[in-house]
Design a protein around this motif. Sequence first.
Motif, PDB file in Angstrom:
ATOM      1  N   ASP A 159      -9.264   0.262  -5.961  1.00  0.00           N
ATOM      2  CA  ASP A 159      -8.238  -0.108  -5.097  1.00  0.00           C
ATOM      3  C   ASP A 159      -8.355  -1.855  -5.385  1.00  0.00           C
ATOM      4  O   ASP A 159      -9.145  -2.443  -4.189  1.00  0.00           O
ATOM      5  N   THR A 160      -7.691  -2.485  -5.951  1.00  0.00           N
ATOM      6  CA  THR A 160      -7.533  -3.947  -6.113  1.00  0.00           C
ATOM      7  C   THR A 160      -6.457  -4.432  -5.029  1.00  0.00           C
ATOM      8  O   THR A 160      -5.077  -4.516  -5.265  1.00  0.00           O
ATOM      9  N   GLN A 161      -6.800  -4.538  -3.790  1.00  0.00           N
ATOM     10  CA  GLN A 161      -5.778  -4.944  -2.776  1.00  0.00           C
ATOM     11  C   GLN A 161      -4.745  -6.001  -2.883  1.00  0.00           C
ATOM     12  O   GLN A 161      -5.577  -7.147  -3.317  1.00  0.00           O
ATOM     13  N   ARG A 162      -3.707  -6.199  -2.661  1.00  0.00           N
ATOM     14  CA  ARG A 162      -2.718  -7.113  -2.762  1.00  0.00           C
ATOM     15  C   ARG A 162      -1.964  -7.172  -1.716  1.00  0.00           C
ATOM     16  O   ARG A 162      -1.895  -6.204  -0.755  1.00  0.00           O
ATOM     17  N   GLY A 163      -0.857  -8.079  -1.745  1.00  0.00           N
ATOM     18  CA  GLY A 163      -0.070  -8.294  -0.367  1.00  0.00           C
ATOM     19  C   GLY A 163       1.063  -7.276  -0.686  1.00  0.00           C
ATOM     20  O   GLY A 163       1.777  -6.644  -1.527  1.00  0.00           O
ATOM     21  N   GLY A 164       1.092  -6.589   0.582  1.00  0.00           N
ATOM     22  CA  GLY A 164       2.057  -5.329   1.052  1.00  0.00           C
ATOM     23  C   GLY A 164       2.749  -5.623   2.145  1.00  0.00           C
ATOM     24  O   GLY A 164       2.719  -6.762   2.666  1.00  0.00           O
ATOM     25  N   PRO A 165       3.527  -4.543   2.454  1.00  0.00           N
ATOM     26  CA  PRO A 165       3.553  -3.298   2.363  1.00  0.00           C
ATOM     27  C   PRO A 165       4.744  -3.071   0.953  1.00  0.00           C
ATOM     28  O   PRO A 165       5.335  -4.169   0.762  1.00  0.00           O
ATOM     29  N   SER A 166       5.151  -1.828   0.571  1.00  0.00           N
ATOM     30  CA  SER A 166       5.795  -1.625  -0.509  1.00  0.00           C
ATOM     31  C   SER A 166       5.623  -2.604  -1.786  1.00  0.00           C
ATOM     32  O   SER A 166       4.344  -2.850  -1.899  1.00  0.00           O
ATOM     33  N   THR A 167       6.818  -3.338  -2.272  1.00  0.00           N
ATOM     34  CA  THR A 167       6.288  -3.992  -3.594  1.00  0.00           C
ATOM     35  C   THR A 167       5.560  -5.163  -2.981  1.00  0.00           C
ATOM     36  O   THR A 167       4.524  -5.928  -3.505  1.00  0.00           O
ATOM     37  N   GLY A 168       5.950  -5.658  -1.846  1.00  0.00           N
ATOM     38  CA  GLY A 168       5.324  -6.980  -1.207  1.00  0.00           C
ATOM     39  C   GLY A 168       5.133  -8.010  -2.060  1.00  0.00           C
ATOM     40  O   GLY A 168       5.747  -8.693  -2.560  1.00  0.00           O
ATOM     41  N   LEU A 169       3.565  -8.531  -2.158  1.00  0.00           N
ATOM     42  CA  LEU A 169       3.285  -9.742  -2.957  1.00  0.00           C
ATOM     43  C   LEU A 169       2.340  -9.354  -3.890  1.00  0.00           C
ATOM     44  O   LEU A 169       1.135  -9.404  -3.677  1.00  0.00           O
ATOM     45  N   PRO A 170       2.838  -8.904  -5.115  1.00  0.00           N
ATOM     46  CA  PRO A 170       2.112  -8.167  -6.154  1.00  0.00           C
ATOM     47  C   PRO A 170       1.078  -9.265  -6.778  1.00  0.00           C
ATOM     48  O   PRO A 170      -0.006  -8.674  -7.208  1.00  0.00           O
ATOM     49  N   THR A 171       1.353 -10.396  -6.659  1.00  0.00           N
ATOM     50  CA  THR A 171       0.307 -11.382  -7.244  1.00  0.00           C
ATOM     51  C   THR A 171      -0.604 -12.227  -6.282  1.00  0.00           C
ATOM     52  O   THR A 171      -0.870 -13.569  -6.581  1.00  0.00           O
ATOM     53  N   LYS A 172      -0.236 -11.858  -5.008  1.00  0.00           N
ATOM     54  CA  LYS A 172      -1.054 -12.645  -3.914  1.00  0.00           C
ATOM     55  C   LYS A 172      -2.182 -12.017  -3.184  1.00  0.00           C
ATOM     56  O   LYS A 172      -2.188 -10.516  -3.200  1.00  0.00           O
ATOM     57  N   GLN A 173      -2.904 -12.675  -2.472  1.00  0.00           N
ATOM     58  CA  GLN A 173      -4.320 -12.219  -2.051  1.00  0.00           C
ATOM     59  C   GLN A 173      -3.949 -11.348  -0.636  1.00  0.00           C
ATOM     60  O   GLN A 173      -3.045 -11.855   0.258  1.00  0.00           O
ATOM     61  N   GLU A 174      -4.596 -10.362  -0.308  1.00  0.00           N
ATOM     62  CA  GLU A 174      -4.395  -9.831   0.948  1.00  0.00           C
ATOM     63  C   GLU A 174      -5.788  -8.508   0.944  1.00  0.00           C
ATOM     64  O   GLU A 174      -6.117  -8.049   0.027  1.00  0.00           O
ATOM     65  N   GLN A 175      -6.070  -8.281   2.361  1.00  0.00           N
ATOM     66  CA  GLN A 175      -7.043  -7.179   2.440  1.00  0.00           C
ATOM     67  C   GLN A 175      -6.545  -6.171   3.422  1.00  0.00           C
ATOM     68  O   GLN A 175      -6.938  -6.036   4.537  1.00  0.00           O
ATOM     69  N   SER A 176      -5.375  -5.622   3.184  1.00  0.00           N
ATOM     70  CA  SER A 176      -4.751  -4.973   4.277  1.00  0.00           C
ATOM     71  C   SER A 176      -4.550  -3.184   3.872  1.00  0.00           C
ATOM     72  O   SER A 176      -3.941  -2.596   4.696  1.00  0.00           O
ATOM     73  N   ASP A 177      -5.334  -2.974   3.064  1.00  0.00           N
ATOM     74  CA  ASP A 177      -5.452  -1.466   2.834  1.00  0.00           C
ATOM     75  C   ASP A 177      -6.716  -0.676   3.341  1.00  0.00           C
ATOM     76  O   ASP A 177      -6.971   0.551   3.191  1.00  0.00           O
ATOM     77  N   ILE A 178      -7.324  -1.478   4.316  1.00  0.00           N
ATOM     78  CA  ILE A 178      -8.518  -1.029   4.804  1.00  0.00           C
ATOM     79  C   ILE A 178      -8.272   0.400   5.586  1.00  0.00           C
ATOM     80  O   ILE A 178      -9.060   1.603   5.411  1.00  0.00           O
ATOM     81  N   SER A 179      -7.447   0.592   6.379  1.00  0.00           N
ATOM     82  CA  SER A 179      -7.197   1.802   7.133  1.00  0.00           C
ATOM     83  C   SER A 179      -6.640   2.754   6.387  1.00  0.00           C
ATOM     84  O   SER A 179      -6.996   3.867   6.405  1.00  0.00           O
ATOM     85  N   ALA A 180      -5.898   2.514   5.272  1.00  0.00           N
ATOM     86  CA  ALA A 180      -5.393   3.263   4.478  1.00  0.00           C
ATOM     87  C   ALA A 180      -6.603   4.080   3.547  1.00  0.00           C
ATOM     88  O   ALA A 180      -6.619   5.365   3.270  1.00  0.00           O
ATOM     89  N   LEU A 181      -7.526   3.084   3.020  1.00  0.00           N
ATOM     90  CA  LEU A 181      -8.460   3.799   2.236  1.00  0.00           C
ATOM     91  C   LEU A 181      -9.557   4.730   3.314  1.00  0.00           C
ATOM     92  O   LEU A 181      -9.665   5.393   2.433  1.00  0.00           O
ATOM     93  N   ILE A 182      -9.617   4.572   4.621  1.00  0.00           N
ATOM     94  CA  ILE A 182     -10.272   5.421   5.196  1.00  0.00           C
ATOM     95  C   ILE A 182      -9.546   6.588   5.870  1.00  0.00           C
ATOM     96  O   ILE A 182     -10.088   7.471   5.586  1.00  0.00           O
ATOM     97  N   TYR A 183      -8.496   6.377   6.365  1.00  0.00           N
ATOM     98  CA  TYR A 183      -7.641   7.531   6.983  1.00  0.00           C
ATOM     99  C   TYR A 183      -6.449   8.028   6.269  1.00  0.00           C
ATOM    100  O   TYR A 183      -5.615   8.724   6.834  1.00  0.00           O
ATOM    101  N   GLY A 184      -6.187   7.575   4.913  1.00  0.00           N
ATOM    102  CA  GLY A 184      -5.063   7.657   4.471  1.00  0.00           C
ATOM    103  C   GLY A 184      -4.605   9.228   4.083  1.00  0.00           C
ATOM    104  O   GLY A 184      -3.521   9.639   4.063  1.00  0.00           O
ATOM    105  N   THR A 185      -5.703   9.823   3.716  1.00  0.00           N
ATOM    106  CA  THR A 185      -5.495  11.313   3.440  1.00  0.00           C
ATOM    107  C   THR A 185      -5.123  12.210   4.494  1.00  0.00           C
ATOM    108  O   THR A 185      -5.713  11.980   5.469  1.00  0.00           O
ATOM    109  N   HIS A 186      -4.389  13.197   4.491  1.00  0.00           N
ATOM    110  CA  HIS A 186      -4.023  14.248   5.466  1.00  0.00           C
ATOM    111  C   HIS A 186      -5.333  15.178   5.639  1.00  0.00           C
ATOM    112  O   HIS A 186      -6.080  15.560   4.481  1.00  0.00           O
ATOM    113  N   GLY A 187      -5.541  15.734   6.769  1.00  0.00           N
ATOM    114  CA  GLY A 187      -6.835  16.391   6.924  1.00  0.00           C
ATOM    115  C   GLY A 187      -7.889  15.455   6.891  1.00  0.00           C
ATOM    116  O   GLY A 187      -7.904  14.352   7.025  1.00  0.00           O
TER     117      GLY A 187
END
Length: 591
Positions: free
Chosen positions: A298-326
Amino acid sequence: MISQLSWKIGGQQGEGVESTDRIFSTALNRLGYYLYGYRHFSSRIKGGHTNNKIRISTKPIRAISDDLDILVAFDQESIDLNAHELRSGGVIVADAKFNPAVPEGVDAKLFPVPITSIAEELGTSLMKNMVASGASWALLGLPLEVFNKAVEEEFGRKGQAIVEKNIEAVKRGADYVLELAGGPLDAFKLEPADGKQKLFMIGNDAIGLGSVAAGCRIMSAYPITPASEIMEYLIKKLPKFGGTVVQTEDEIAAITMAIGASYAGVRTMTASAGPGLSLMMEAIGLAGMTEIPVVIVDTQRGGPSTGLPTKQEQSDISALIYGTHGEIPKIVIAPSSIEECFYDTVQAFNLAEKYQVPVILATDLQLSLGKQSCELLDFEKIVIDRGFLVKDIPDREDSSMFNRYAFTDNGISPRVLPGEKNGIHHVTGVEHDEAGRPSESPVNRKKMMDKRLRKLAKLEVENPIHLHAPHAEPDLLIVGMGSTGGTIDQARLRLNGEGVTSNHMTVRLLHPFPVDAVREQMEKAKKIVVLENNATGQLANLIKMNVGYHDKIVNILKYDGNPFLPSEVFERCKAAAGIKSQEELVKNGNL
């Protein structure tokens, strides 16, 4: 002479900014300088302002610089947007075509060079990037033959005539600016580099190389910024090793194809960014339930949605850990350098097969696309661990199936590849018994959940944290992840000069969280600063949830699409330590 310098080129996307930067930095790399690059570009194919900034040093560096020494501008917009970074006495090399002007308040020397006109005289305006490169290279007083060698490598496949035209463009740009300036600028002459061979690559290339070295032979993925370069790298490399890249119709197909290939026994991976990761979540749960190893980048970028596709961000941390159901076991690793992108990729494949879980490698845009120098990689360190993979299964007297999901003390069951004699078993995404047959038994359900979740109880990951801890009881413990490490280290040097003692911890294992290692460092510090590129403090929240020390933690957040600058980290850490700025001290009569 100076030991480091910062150079930037700006213009409209599609007019040669990227190739100019590439050749310029390649030539510097040939001389043995350490380089760190940052690329600012628009989320469109052509048009819109873009700039590439390179920090050049005789010593290792892992952060962009606060200021700028030389700006090469193809248009006035590049000057207007970037001239404020120039230090006093800086230089602007600009195309005379647009009558360049230095903005009010900027102390910089302007060298208007007829960049486009010279290129057109040579046959095409496309060569203006070489004219500009020659001009800025000449001001540094660096040997032109080294630059010409880089030009030959860039254009050699197009024929000798094209090479010679571009070398002539470089020479004319150099001659013109040297006449304007009266020779190379003494204030910008770099000390000689060590001349040692270094690699110069982006994190995505290092991940691609790491996957090949790890034995990956199939990549299934859908193109997305800033992950696409991993695909592009492997499209060229994997066929040489009997592998292939499959461009799928979307990210759902990419992850399910990767799971299928892994089930068949091939080391496989996929790579995406935040939007693609969201689409993969259900299938990541499938990999966890069926205990099929798979590696996801996962190469993190600016979100949410399309967000900032070519810009720096580190906002996927929670999704990486808790994103799956169950609830499934998974491993999330966050490399923090080019070298770690390589070695951690190898480790990710080993961990995926050893523990039979999905492993996610989390980078960010700056680490993925920022081109950096790194030491030569040591392929002798690479060890392939395929885990509990069984063969030569004994015959059974009855017609029972193989217990692929057998209950074991460590939760890791014997894995068998399809076609293995006596290894037949059932695979399903619903809850199942030891042989894989669907089961809704409450007793079985609890035992299976416990089995899967205890896999990682004794997880062994190399360097779950990186630590620079010269102080036993520091004023500050500065915590970061991903690409922030070099910026923090540079800020710490200035903090030491202000009498603020500080240690630095980079969290590399995001999940399962390295509680003991982190707690040991946090309890020693008077205050803890957590630095991250998001708006909600996701890394800080992860630390609070797992370790505590809420009262000690201070957030430093940046989410405007740009990476942290060393000066920003310094000022905000100084404030966190309770030290007022010089302006405040003067205002209050204390200085």
